[in-house]
Scaffold this motif. Structure first.
Motif, short mmCIF file in Angstrom:
data_model
loop_
_atom_site.label_atom_id
_atom_site.label_comp_id
_atom_site.label_asym_id
_atom_site.label_seq_id
_atom_site.Cartn_x
_atom_site.Cartn_y
_atom_site.Cartn_z
N UNK A 236 0.81 -1.21 0.00
CA UNK A 236 0.00 0.00 0.00
C UNK A 236 0.85 1.27 0.00
N UNK A 237 2.09 1.17 -0.44
CA UNK A 237 3.01 2.28 -0.34
C UNK A 237 2.55 3.53 -1.07
N UNK A 238 1.96 3.34 -2.25
CA UNK A 238 1.47 4.44 -3.06
C UNK A 238 0.60 3.87 -4.18
N UNK A 239 0.00 4.71 -5.06
CA UNK A 239 -0.90 4.17 -6.08
C UNK A 239 -0.24 3.27 -7.12
N UNK A 240 1.09 3.25 -7.19
CA UNK A 240 1.79 2.41 -8.16
C UNK A 240 2.59 1.34 -7.42
N UNK A 241 2.09 0.13 -7.40
CA UNK A 241 2.84 -0.98 -6.79
C UNK A 241 4.07 -1.28 -7.64
N UNK A 242 3.84 -1.40 -8.95
CA UNK A 242 4.93 -1.46 -9.92
C UNK A 242 4.77 -0.26 -10.84
N UNK A 248 9.87 -1.57 -23.51
CA UNK A 248 10.33 -2.91 -23.83
C UNK A 248 10.41 -3.86 -22.66
N UNK A 249 9.68 -3.59 -21.57
CA UNK A 249 9.76 -4.43 -20.38
C UNK A 249 8.64 -5.47 -20.35
N UNK A 250 8.82 -6.49 -19.51
CA UNK A 250 7.84 -7.57 -19.40
C UNK A 250 7.44 -7.78 -17.94
N UNK A 251 6.14 -7.95 -17.72
CA UNK A 251 5.58 -8.22 -16.39
C UNK A 251 4.72 -9.47 -16.51
N UNK A 252 5.23 -10.58 -16.00
CA UNK A 252 4.63 -11.88 -16.32
C UNK A 252 4.44 -12.70 -15.04
N UNK A 253 3.23 -13.24 -14.88
CA UNK A 253 2.94 -14.24 -13.85
C UNK A 253 3.22 -13.75 -12.43
N UNK A 254 2.96 -12.49 -12.18
CA UNK A 254 3.05 -11.97 -10.82
C UNK A 254 1.69 -12.06 -10.14
N UNK A 255 1.70 -12.10 -8.81
CA UNK A 255 0.47 -12.24 -8.03
C UNK A 255 0.33 -11.04 -7.10
N UNK A 256 -0.83 -10.37 -7.19
CA UNK A 256 -1.13 -9.20 -6.36
C UNK A 256 -2.35 -9.50 -5.49
N UNK A 257 -2.23 -9.29 -4.19
CA UNK A 257 -3.35 -9.55 -3.28
C UNK A 257 -3.55 -8.38 -2.33
N UNK A 258 -4.76 -7.81 -2.35
CA UNK A 258 -5.15 -6.75 -1.41
C UNK A 258 -4.14 -5.59 -1.39
N UNK A 259 -3.72 -5.17 -2.58
CA UNK A 259 -2.79 -4.04 -2.69
C UNK A 259 -3.55 -2.75 -2.96
N UNK A 260 -3.19 -1.67 -2.28
CA UNK A 260 -3.76 -0.36 -2.55
C UNK A 260 -2.89 0.31 -3.60
N UNK A 261 -3.01 -0.17 -4.81
CA UNK A 261 -2.21 0.32 -5.92
C UNK A 261 -2.36 -0.59 -7.12
N UNK A 262 -1.71 -0.20 -8.21
CA UNK A 262 -1.86 -0.93 -9.47
C UNK A 262 -0.50 -1.25 -10.08
#
Length: 394
Positions: A236-242, A248-262
């Motif tokens: 919940x650090x800020x609106x951007x978790x990542x 050219x970057x890749x974001x694959x197969x990550x798991x987000x649970x109850x995060x206050x951000x996107x």
């Protein structure tokens, strides 16, 4: 018989030569002496204990077959604590692995002319930070990270580390500069959890992962980082978790649970967001920029799963504080029990007058360029109040 004995001795010597030396250290001075002489295959083993005030550097070159290793005598039993005014561990060179260290309750104080971080991979190549713990670490100034990858390096990796209850900081930062960028960074199989909201003005500077820092002027730079197979729990650090701010970057197969951000495409182009899972929290994926691919993700229990945003400019060449989402592929995502499945047109007509430096960022201040040319198809949206909401009218 003598021939066999000689052969056995020769084999034993060959095996011995195949292993490097082991330097056991318990002080910064001992570490520095070892760092000055290590060769490929050698290990620097830090003795069990709690340490304060260390500032270690290693600039050396291992090989793919024989990396240089820095490790804890026992994983989790080498703990760095207290005030930090210089980088605790700065790694340059190639094929160096750091394993099993813990950083608990460190307080980082920003200094002049020096990077104050816990671990810094600086212009490193094929180096690795693995199985380390970062717990309840904090900083005294906004926008300070605790782990940094920077410089003209490539193929560095941060894996199987734990980031827990860190506060007021960015946890992992890959720097993208005008003159240098670290390419092909891999951030995988880490756990980020229990990160409270920052206290900084604007609720900014608390990302778990940040790839690039200047999306307006440097978002077109390609870093080719991959963030995969990580877990983000109650971040919940800020609106951007990542925060993606390069291309050219890749974001694959990550798991987000109850995060206050996107997971946020704040800047940059041509990124892949694939096969991630979002369970609860305040949002899923937010998109600015062009030619991103958002596919095969799962969203459940969110106010809005996917947001395609308005901008001040469009394309890869125009300068804008935000670039309208365009030419993106939003396909084969599964959305369940959300308020809105896909919002096409977030932040419509938002007025940023006086909210950023237009001399530094020569951009219009009205966010009035609608998303366009996006392919939105074959998304399975169930039990959702508004499956697709379009806010693109002038």
């Amino acid at each position: 018989m003598i021939k066999y004995w000689v052969l056995t001795v020769c084999c034993f010597c060959a095996v011995q030569l195949s292993f490097g030396k082991v330097y056991k250290v318990a002080t910064p001075e001992e570490f520095s002496k070892a760092a000055a002489v290590v060769l490929p295959g050698d290990e620097i083993v830090i003795a069990k204990g709690n340490y304060n005030g260390w500032s270690l550097t290693l600039n050396a070159n291992g090989t793919a077959a024989k990396p240089i290793i820095i490790r804890a005598e026992k994983t989790g039993k080498v703990i760095f604590q207290g005030e930090v005014r210089r980088a605790v561990l700065k790694i340059s060179g190639s094929y160096i692995e750091v394993k099993g260290l813990s950083f608990e309750g460190c307080i980082l104080f920003k200094g002049k002319g020096s990077d104050v971080v816990l671990v810094h991979l600086d212009a490193a190549r094929y180096c690795r930070l693995s199985d380390c713990k970062f717990i309840k670490d904090t900083v005294n100034t906004d926008f300070m990270p605790i782990v940094v990858v920077s410089g003209n390096g490539d193929h560095n990796r941060i894996d199987n580390c734990s980031f827990s209850a860190n506060f007021n900081n960015q946890e992992v930062q890959v720097r993208v500069g005008k003159e240098d960028v670290s390419l092909y960074t891999l951030i995988d199989h880490n756990t980020f959890m229990d990160k409270d909201s920052v206290t900084w003005k604007g609720n900014n500077g608390g990302e778990c992962v940040q790839i690039g820092q200047d999306p307006i002027m440097l978002g077109n730079r390609y870093s080719y980082a991959t963030v995969r197979d990580n877990r983000f729990i109650r971040c919940n650090g800020e609106p951007e978790v990542i925060s993606n701010k390069s291309s050219g970057n890749k974001y694959v197969n990550n798991y987000f649970e109850d995060c206050h951000g996107e997971l946020v495409m704040r800047g940059g182009h041509e990124c892949l967001v694939d096969s991630n899972t979002f369970a609860g929290g305040t949002g899923g994926v937010r998109v600015n920029g062009t030619t991103h691919t958002i596919t095969n993700n799962k969203f459940k229990g969110l106010p809005i799963a996917i947001r395609l945003m308005y901008g001040m400019a469009k394309g890869k060449i125009d300068t804008g504080f935000y670039i309208a989402a365009s030419d993106c592929v939003i396909k084969n995502n599964k959305i369940n029990q959300c308020g809105t499945g896909i919002l096409i047109g977030g932040s419509k007509n938002a007025d940023w007058t006086g909210k950023f430096d237009t001399k530094r960022y020569p951009s219009r201040t009205m966010q009035d360029v609608a998303p366009f040319n996006n392919e939105v198809e074959n998304n399975a949206i169930k039990n959702t109040k508004v499956p697709v909401l379009k806010e693109t009218a002038p």
